[in-house]
Design a protein around this motif. Structure first.
Motif, PDB file in Angstrom:
ATOM      1  N   GLN A 246      74.091  93.457  41.690  1.00  0.00           N
ATOM      2  CA  GLN A 246      73.374  93.900  43.225  1.00  0.00           C
ATOM      3  C   GLN A 246      72.044  94.609  42.948  1.00  0.00           C
ATOM      4  OE1 GLN A 246      75.671  96.705  45.556  1.00  0.00           O
ATOM      5  NE2 GLN A 246      74.849  95.853  47.359  1.00  0.00           N
TER       6      GLN A 246
ATOM      7  N   PRO B 233      79.732  98.473  34.971  1.00  0.00           N
ATOM      8  CA  PRO B 233      79.813  97.935  36.416  1.00  0.00           C
ATOM      9  C   PRO B 233      79.028  96.726  36.653  1.00  0.00           C
ATOM     10  CG  PRO B 233      78.217  99.675  36.209  1.00  0.00           C
ATOM     11  CD  PRO B 233      78.505  99.622  34.969  1.00  0.00           C
TER      12      PRO B 233
ATOM     13  N   ALA C 276      80.187 103.161  41.737  1.00  0.00           N
ATOM     14  CA  ALA C 276      80.118 101.871  42.639  1.00  0.00           C
ATOM     15  C   ALA C 276      78.627 101.251  42.731  1.00  0.00           C
ATOM     16  CB  ALA C 276      80.393 102.005  43.944  1.00  0.00           C
ATOM     17  N   ASP C 277      77.575 102.000  42.491  1.00  0.00           N
ATOM     18  CA  ASP C 277      76.296 101.917  42.616  1.00  0.00           C
ATOM     19  C   ASP C 277      75.579 102.174  41.433  1.00  0.00           C
ATOM     20  OD1 ASP C 277      76.575 100.551  45.270  1.00  0.00           O
ATOM     21  OD2 ASP C 277      76.422 102.447  45.902  1.00  0.00           O
TER      22      ASP C 277
ATOM     23  N   ALA D 188      77.807  95.874  40.333  1.00  0.00           N
ATOM     24  CA  ALA D 188      76.892  96.737  40.838  1.00  0.00           C
ATOM     25  C   ALA D 188      75.591  96.569  40.273  1.00  0.00           C
ATOM     26  CB  ALA D 188      77.201  98.412  40.520  1.00  0.00           C
TER      27      ALA D 188
END
Length: 205
Positions: A39, A33, A90-91, A36
């Motif tokens: 981030q 990901p 997603a995270d 992610a």
């Protein structure tokens, strides 16, 4: 659970798990990901380089689970292993005790490293570590101390990348996480910081 004793819960759970295993055992690729990870790296690096003190964290105690709840968690975890999701979460998980400890250690060390980054003695490497770039910029009496600081910093950084990959159930992601952090360290450090490009050449931001 009415009509089902706690003694029968494990047996029922295992039967259900076996049925799903035999009818829906499908191997699906899990992709790294990237968004992610970017981030997550930004969150950690910004916290580390910030001059504000680390925030205190109070973790509430969890209530004990019943036998049924414990087996439900085990079954869900097993199914997550059997039937891999098509895409990663997603995270990324970056809030484990081990990761928090490493983040705090990195943050405490930054005030000691900051002057050496500013002078050009230290630089950011392409593998997301710190290197002694110009030893001549360091007074002789400070060199041994700085070498130890760099060794400690790199130990924590290596452990951080490894722990993030492990905490998310994908140790094979460590190299991708490292590459992501390499970009983010450079992006978040101030103008004038020295860093290595993809070919290992030193450049000034």
């Amino acid at each position: 659970m009415e009509g089902v004793s706690s003694m029968n819960v494990p047996r029922i759970a295992l039967i259900g798990l076996y049925a799903l295993w035999t009818t829906a055992c499908v191997t699906i690729n899990v992709y790294f990901p990237a968004a992610a990870a970017e981030q997550a790296a930004e969150t950690i690096v910004r916290d580390v380089v910030s001059e504000s003190p680390p925030a205190q964290r109070n973790t509430p105690e969890r209530e004990p689970r019943s036998a049924v709840d414990r087996w439900r968690v085990r079954v869900v975890s097993a199914l997550d292993w059997v039937i891999r999701p098509a895409a990663a979460k997603a995270d990324l998980e970056i809030d484990t005790p081990a990761i928090r400890k490493l983040r705090a250690s990195l943050k405490r060390r930054q005030p000691q490293l900051r002057p050496y980054f500013a002078s050009g003695a230290l630089g950011l490497t392409r593998d997301a570590l710190v290197a002694l770039r110009d030893l001549k910029a360091v007074p002789l009496k400070e060199r041994a101390r700085l070498r130890k600081l760099v060794a400690d910093e790199n130990r924590d950084r290596n452990a951080l990348y490894r722990e993030i990959a492990r905490a998310n159930g994908h140790p094979e992601w460590e190299d991708e996480i490292r590459r992501t952090f390499a970009r983010v360290w450079v992006k978040e450090f101030p103008k004038g910081t020295w860093y290595q490009d993809d070919k290992g050449r030193w450049r000034r931001k």
